[in-house]
Design a protein around this motif. Structure first.
Motif, PDB file in Angstrom:
ATOM      1  N   ARG B 157      82.052 -37.252 105.785  1.00 31.37           N
ATOM      2  CA  ARG B 157      82.079 -36.785 107.171  1.00 31.37           C
ATOM      3  C   ARG B 157      83.118 -35.676 107.338  1.00 31.37           C
ATOM      4  O   ARG B 157      83.936 -35.420 106.462  1.00 31.37           O
ATOM      5  CB  ARG B 157      82.435 -37.949 108.112  1.00 31.37           C
ATOM      6  N   ASN B 158      83.056 -35.044 108.507  1.00 27.93           N
ATOM      7  CA  ASN B 158      84.079 -34.063 108.902  1.00 27.93           C
ATOM      8  C   ASN B 158      84.216 -32.937 107.885  1.00 27.93           C
ATOM      9  O   ASN B 158      85.317 -32.531 107.523  1.00 27.93           O
ATOM     10  CB  ASN B 158      85.441 -34.752 109.103  1.00 27.93           C
ATOM     11  N   GLN B 159      83.083 -32.444 107.435  1.00 23.64           N
ATOM     12  CA  GLN B 159      83.080 -31.413 106.409  1.00 23.64           C
ATOM     13  C   GLN B 159      83.084 -30.005 107.021  1.00 23.64           C
ATOM     14  O   GLN B 159      82.396 -29.745 108.005  1.00 23.64           O
ATOM     15  CB  GLN B 159      81.831 -31.537 105.517  1.00 23.64           C
ATOM     16  N   ASP B 160      83.865 -29.139 106.383  1.00 29.55           N
ATOM     17  CA  ASP B 160      83.779 -27.705 106.659  1.00 29.55           C
ATOM     18  C   ASP B 160      83.184 -27.088 105.399  1.00 29.55           C
ATOM     19  O   ASP B 160      83.903 -26.665 104.507  1.00 29.55           O
ATOM     20  CB  ASP B 160      85.186 -27.160 106.961  1.00 29.55           C
ATOM     21  N   THR B 357      78.471 -33.282 108.590  1.00 29.98           N
ATOM     22  CA  THR B 357      78.392 -34.451 107.718  1.00 29.98           C
ATOM     23  C   THR B 357      77.445 -34.143 106.563  1.00 29.98           C
ATOM     24  O   THR B 357      76.353 -33.628 106.772  1.00 29.98           O
ATOM     25  CB  THR B 357      77.876 -35.679 108.500  1.00 29.98           C
ATOM     26  N   SER B 358      77.904 -34.462 105.361  1.00 24.53           N
ATOM     27  CA  SER B 358      77.071 -34.308 104.172  1.00 24.53           C
ATOM     28  C   SER B 358      76.694 -35.672 103.637  1.00 24.53           C
ATOM     29  O   SER B 358      77.544 -36.565 103.528  1.00 24.53           O
ATOM     30  CB  SER B 358      77.843 -33.560 103.071  1.00 24.53           C
ATOM     31  N   VAL B 359      75.411 -35.829 103.332  1.00 23.61           N
ATOM     32  CA  VAL B 359      74.962 -37.026 102.631  1.00 23.61           C
ATOM     33  C   VAL B 359      74.300 -36.562 101.343  1.00 23.61           C
ATOM     34  O   VAL B 359      73.451 -35.676 101.357  1.00 23.61           O
ATOM     35  CB  VAL B 359      73.986 -37.847 103.509  1.00 23.61           C
ATOM     36  N   ILE B 360      74.760 -37.148 100.256  1.00 22.80           N
ATOM     37  CA  ILE B 360      74.246 -36.741  98.942  1.00 22.80           C
ATOM     38  C   ILE B 360      73.634 -37.960  98.271  1.00 22.80           C
ATOM     39  O   ILE B 360      74.275 -39.008  98.173  1.00 22.80           O
ATOM     40  CB  ILE B 360      75.372 -36.153  98.059  1.00 22.80           C
ATOM     41  N   TRP B 361      72.376 -37.815  97.853  1.00 20.30           N
ATOM     42  CA  TRP B 361      71.700 -38.960  97.223  1.00 20.30           C
ATOM     43  C   TRP B 361      70.915 -38.491  96.022  1.00 20.30           C
ATOM     44  O   TRP B 361      70.774 -37.292  95.784  1.00 20.30           O
ATOM     45  CB  TRP B 361      70.804 -39.660  98.236  1.00 20.30           C
ATOM     46  N   ASP B 362      70.403 -39.443  95.289  1.00 27.27           N
ATOM     47  CA  ASP B 362      69.591 -39.118  94.124  1.00 27.27           C
ATOM     48  C   ASP B 362      68.152 -39.523  94.414  1.00 27.27           C
ATOM     49  O   ASP B 362      67.851 -40.712  94.550  1.00 27.27           O
ATOM     50  CB  ASP B 362      70.146 -39.842  92.888  1.00 27.27           C
ATOM     51  N   ASN B 363      67.281 -38.522  94.514  1.00 31.63           N
ATOM     52  CA  ASN B 363      65.884 -38.811  94.840  1.00 31.63           C
ATOM     53  C   ASN B 363      65.148 -39.559  93.740  1.00 31.63           C
ATOM     54  O   ASN B 363      64.085 -40.138  93.983  1.00 31.63           O
ATOM     55  CB  ASN B 363      65.140 -37.503  95.135  1.00 31.63           C
ATOM     56  N   ARG B 364      65.695 -39.561  92.538  1.00 34.79           N
ATOM     57  CA  ARG B 364      65.003 -40.263  91.448  1.00 34.79           C
ATOM     58  C   ARG B 364      65.040 -41.772  91.627  1.00 34.79           C
ATOM     59  O   ARG B 364      64.229 -42.493  91.054  1.00 34.79           O
ATOM     60  CB  ARG B 364      65.638 -39.888  90.105  1.00 34.79           C
ATOM     61  N   ILE B 365      66.002 -42.240  92.382  1.00 34.72           N
ATOM     62  CA  ILE B 365      66.232 -43.677  92.482  1.00 34.72           C
ATOM     63  C   ILE B 365      66.222 -44.148  93.938  1.00 34.72           C
ATOM     64  O   ILE B 365      66.851 -45.161  94.275  1.00 34.72           O
ATOM     65  CB  ILE B 365      67.580 -44.052  91.826  1.00 34.72           C
ATOM     66  N   SER B 366      65.485 -43.451  94.781  1.00 37.31           N
ATOM     67  CA  SER B 366      65.537 -43.821  96.200  1.00 37.31           C
ATOM     68  C   SER B 366      64.360 -43.279  96.986  1.00 37.31           C
ATOM     69  O   SER B 366      63.637 -42.392  96.539  1.00 37.31           O
ATOM     70  CB  SER B 366      66.829 -43.284  96.834  1.00 37.31           C
ATOM     71  N   GLN B 367      64.178 -43.864  98.157  1.00 39.58           N
ATOM     72  CA  GLN B 367      63.363 -43.302  99.228  1.00 39.58           C
ATOM     73  C   GLN B 367      64.271 -43.142 100.442  1.00 39.58           C
ATOM     74  O   GLN B 367      65.298 -43.795 100.543  1.00 39.58           O
ATOM     75  CB  GLN B 367      62.227 -44.242  99.614  1.00 39.58           C
ATOM     76  N   HIS B 368      63.869 -42.291 101.368  1.00 39.80           N
ATOM     77  CA  HIS B 368      64.620 -42.184 102.612  1.00 39.80           C
ATOM     78  C   HIS B 368      63.677 -41.861 103.765  1.00 39.80           C
ATOM     79  O   HIS B 368      62.513 -41.521 103.556  1.00 39.80           O
ATOM     80  CB  HIS B 368      65.733 -41.135 102.507  1.00 39.80           C
TER      81      HIS B 368
END
Lengths: 412, 412, 412, 412
Positions: B157-160, B357-368
């Motif tokens: 959170r709170n990313q510039d 806010t940045s959210v970083i995930w791995d699409n190989r191991i997830s759905q969203h």
């Protein structure tokens, strides 16, 4: 796109050239509708006379049909576009008379001509033994219409039926449907060919693994959908190829009163089996004709309510969300398909070899399915039929009508 | 045809004229691919600078992005044909390095930079409090890659965050996907626009009744599908628009051993979100790109097995009948979507207003899934994000790999 | 508890008194198992001779059955407890001989006795016209066993069958099942009564709305489940009461190779139709006997694989999660029930009034269903049958066996 | 019987002896209801003081609860029989006042006490930051009741809540439910224990493979079902154990108008979580209490329609066939469970360690689920809560009421 490709459109597009345009030519493509026959049996070439099954050939030629230029005959003036498809009979069946309404309820003229009147199950299906359709007069045809309206499907074996009489009986029951794409007996549009060897392009039917369902009602996309329908098999395999029929009256009676009331007065969308190009969106893929009919209809002759849906063609209930419609239609399809007490399975076997079998049913109050155990390594490829479909009334729901069990005073 | 028309292709075909041909001209039609933009946001015009949400505009201009010619920017050289679509990156991700494999398993460099390391649920999701992505070095990025591989999704959170750093981090994790149709930050292809107001053409999202599901995995139709994916929201509604993530490791662990063994080694077909014309069958309707990937894959950094399917894009299991595939995939989708202990729901709210806010995930191991309670009468239309997707390895299944619970020694 | 109460146990418990106990008496209840007959037709009183349908009475008395003390006869020594239920034949069918293995593959002795050998559909069902079962010798019975193993079900009309011969044929094919609860012909345990008027307690069958399914396989809870099964109708309504049969060979062939391989070697749990008290948990409600059998079995005579599940009794696949098992079994049940090319529907109508019809099938390789359009306001209540069930081998799967289509060299 | 045995009743029946009877003794069995505790946590022994989690122990003892005789306390006078179960509060909630109807619609007294009023999603869930429940006066409680009625669920973190105040707030909102079987805080019936370690008998929760669903509404089998419900966690794992809530208002709004109209005015049957013996059929197995409530109800404070069903307890729609009811309820359950825009997921984490979190919701207009990723090898066993449930009005449907979206003037 279905990964099994079962419905993939044919890939024979004729790409001629790229045309010129101010903004560059690279995005312009000239396509030829004529060569796209994936969905258009109307484009299919006929077979030579010798390829026609023997019993069929004998029957047709006995009654003067000329097979020298091949069989069957293709329709002319094929519609390519959806608007052309809709324009075919985009109006009520003209001068329609519900013949069953004029009939003697006891059907004395018809039944006295029969050696035996044999009900095939309690609620659907009757066989008239010893009657020749060629011989029926209008009084008897009226009574037959009522019998069909009551019993949904009626069987006549050992028939020597001329294609002309086939058509005439059909015409008596309503305008005979002439399909714009499907082949017919040469010189007799309206006498449609039902012939797996030809329609599937010659080879044996491919054996199908998986859960395949084929229950359907014919021609529900018409303004006035199919009413009395007469299928005549003149070339019958020794085994296989039964047809099962299910009653829409009985399907309706399977529903609870609250669910019946929910469905009454609602409309469903019904699509055609064939597809056409959308003139306003040619690249959008082919589309079927879609018409809206009541989900519950009242048969004009019996006054009984019937459930008017089928898995093959009914694609949605008007006013419901797609997810709701899917759940409810799936249930209604299963009620039709899984309630064996609402069904009859008819073998086409004649008791006298060489003669044909006619089955006449009312598509307004039924679904049917050709059981796919014919046209294979065991049965061979001989099964051939002609179909004459009389279009019925514009489907309506009469709020004062009753269900079959209500009308018959049976327990509910 | 779907009766709800939700996916109907745009009707703006430019029918110029009929061309000449030996057999008659009536069946030849010249069509212009260029004007068909139903599926092609690439054709969409950009918005003027003033229409860009304030926080987004401030961030982009702070980092030197020129918005004077509008926002976002359209890609050039749009592919029309399926073969052109397939040709985009029709090869493994070049020089791919699985950064997490080089990381300190204890992630000391990364964690020591954080004020708090906060797991959001037991099996999926971690928030790193007090870390600026702009400041991370390669050692820390390696550890972050491993953390993502283990926890599936990580929140900052709170990313510039500058768009350039956004891209650079992505490039460090693998080739940045540049979409041939989707718009991007001007001058920075690969920084994709996720902006409902623009992508949906301006108006509020239409409220959807019925059972709508939006769970998906990004870019599974790629030869090397999406790996580490970084979505940065710089314009965040005060309420609404959470994103839920589900773990493919945990979904796999929900299956019985025999069902796991049945699925291991099998392949699924995965389609693209966008569609193209089939050069050999232009009139057949648009088609997606379809690629075959293992149904169960092993993540290279953790060595854990993951279930690689999603409702939006997985259309069949290779070798099964369509009806079988449908039943089994539906079950696998429900396992993913209904097992809440395998999921985390992430609010994008910053604790310092005006930061992103940045959210970083791995699409190989997830759905969203983006929960659709934003962009309506209550929340307004301000939500805007940019996404950078690093393509991962070519998906593989390692027969010696373990499930997450097996590897962690947890009860099964 | 089902809100429709359709299976609610009878409420005739005889609460005698409260007994004494150190800790107070208020929680002790004395219950009488004897009066609980909800699940125990064995407790049902027989009907007087005059209530037996005329044709049944004539047949039974012609062959010396004494009906003066009523019909049918109740079994003695009713088991109340689950352990007693399990103890009934808790061992393989003793001295079992698979008669079909000794038969002439061409079945010359049997077929030469028939006026006609008529296959009723391509893959299931044969009628032997002109054969009296009373007259068959052991060589012919061996060939009949093989014919049944190949065609699943064989029909004999116009039979004058004695109950004694009925039993003797059954005994030749394997130990005749004597049910501990179900009634039988007086003096002839093992000749079971199938008589809706009696089994349902006299009244007409209640008409059932809703989706009711009755497909089942008999006696799958036995250590050696039912093999060759012979149902003889001696009182046949003029219309209604057909029985449909579905082939387990053909159901197996409908599955893809990978799904076949997944199921081969797995086991299913199969429950009994009747329920018993659990001696260790009397208050837990009645429970069925449950036995584990292979999900795919090999028929010993044909060597063909068959799918051994049915909706009425198969409650789970061993090793799968309950939710997985439910999804896969539901699919397998539908494959059995909806694939009409795997089924035959048999009418019991004799061609000579007053004679009976025998249908003999192999429960190891089939399901069947009595179509419930008999015993109502239209058909009356006359349908009566006796059943003799020969127990078969302990079900086994032979990894080297083939599917029917593979063995016959048909296309797949 | 479920083959997984997950719900099998405990096997600890005390078979004392066989009693004497004229007709022979063999069928008489004396059973002791007292020892059957499978469904009766009321019989469970309390744990010693030292086993109570530290924060819980501290809170309870701070407010004078005597734990010296163990924790929790069992109820007295356990009902064994169904009629006794029904007799518990077999009447409307006495003197019920819908507190929210008396509230200032702007909620100024309540909101002015809060540091922040933070909506957690667009349509469901609000957190009041900086408010102590211990301090609220009746005016504020009225406004809180209205806020709950509008937002379905309200969160208060960092609470120092006494069990007495917990009970008093509950009593202000309606009669506090005292469960006849479930344990409570010593001396304070109505303050129910929600404690996995105790309720599940000590061990970690068994990891569950397969598709498990836990969405439910509390106490729908009551004559006046649960209204405002207040769960207070005083011992909170560092991670895991979130609770998700779904709005019945929003679920109703997801239905098409015709389906809404179909459901309005209909009733559903709702069963209890616990089971009892049927005095008239002791051997029939335990049965739940079942009560009939409207399927669509109107909340008295908001006047909004809500869908009143849940997968755990709603077993049928009155008047429909069982198969119809199953299909429609399954759809309604999925609408509730799969529409993430109708849900909020609440973490119990306090921002000040050692203080508790209270979540207060209205069971009349919601379902909820405890996400089962706590009480395992990773999180440990410390999660403990107390629940106070205020019974609401007798559920009613007001034909003039509106849906939430209609009332708010939102697009439909």
């Amino acid at each position: 796109m279905s990964f099994t490709q079962v419905e993939q459109i044919s890939k024979t597009i004729d790409k001629i050239s790229l045309a010129n345009d101010n903004g560059g030519t690279e995005n312009k493509v000239l396509v030829d509708l004529k060569n796209i026959n994936g969905y258009n049996p109307g484009f299919q070439d006929s077979y030579p006379r010798e390829s026609v099954p023997e019993h069929t050939r004998n029957r047709l030629e006995k009654y003067g049909i000329d097979l020298s230029r091949g069989y069957p005959e293709r329709p002319e003036n094929i519609p390519y576009y959806l608007d052309e498809g809709y324009a075919v009979r985009n109006r009520p069946n003209p001068n329609y008379v519900e013949r069953g309404k004029n009939a003697d309820p006891e059907k004395k003229a018809l039944f006295s001509a029969a050696k035996e009147v044999k009900n095939l199950s309690t609620f659907i299906g009757t066989e008239l033994v010893g009657v020749q359709l060629n011989d029926l007069n209008e009084k008897q045809l009226d009574e037959l219409a009522l019998l069909i309206a009551e019993r949904v499907v009626v069987v006549f074996r050992n028939q020597d039926l001329s294609p002309q009489k086939h058509r005439d009986i059909g015409q008596y029951y309503g305008e005979v449907e002439v399909h714009p794409l499907v082949t017919h007996v040469p010189g007799l549009p309206g006498i449609t060919t039902v012939w797996a060897e030809f329609n599937r392009g010659g080879p044996l039917l491919k054996y199908k693994k998986g859960l395949h369902q084929g229950w359907h009602t014919d021609l529900v996309h018409e303004f006035s959908p199919a009413g009395i329908t007469h299928l005549h098999l003149d070339s019958i395999p020794v085994v296989g190829g039964d047809t099962s029929f299910a009653s829409g009256y009985a399907a309706f009676d399977k529903l609870s009163k609250p669910l019946q009331q929910f469905l009454e007065g609602k409309f469903a969308l019904n699509k055609s089996a064939h597809n056409y190009y959308n003139r306003d969106n040619i690249l959008g893929g082919v589309e079927p004709i879609v018409r809206k009919h009541p989900l519950v209809i009242t048969h004009p002759a019996t006054g009984w309510k019937s459930l008017f849906v089928n898995r093959a063609h009914t694609i949605g209930i008007v006013g419901l969300e797609e997810s709701e419609s899917k759940v409810i239609l799936e249930y209604l399809f299963d009620i039709y398909e899984k309630s064996l007490d609402n069904q009859v399975r008819i073998s086409w076997q004649p008791t006298t070899s060489g003669l044909g079998t006619s089955v006449i049913w009312d598509n307004r109050i039924s679904q049917h399915i050709a059981i796919p155990d014919y046209n294979d390594e065991i049965t061979g490829k001989i099964r051939h039929a002609n179909r004459v479909t009389s279009l019925g009334n514009v489907p309506e729901f009469d709020t004062n009508s009753k269900s079959q069990r209500e009308a018959l005073g049976l327990s509910i």
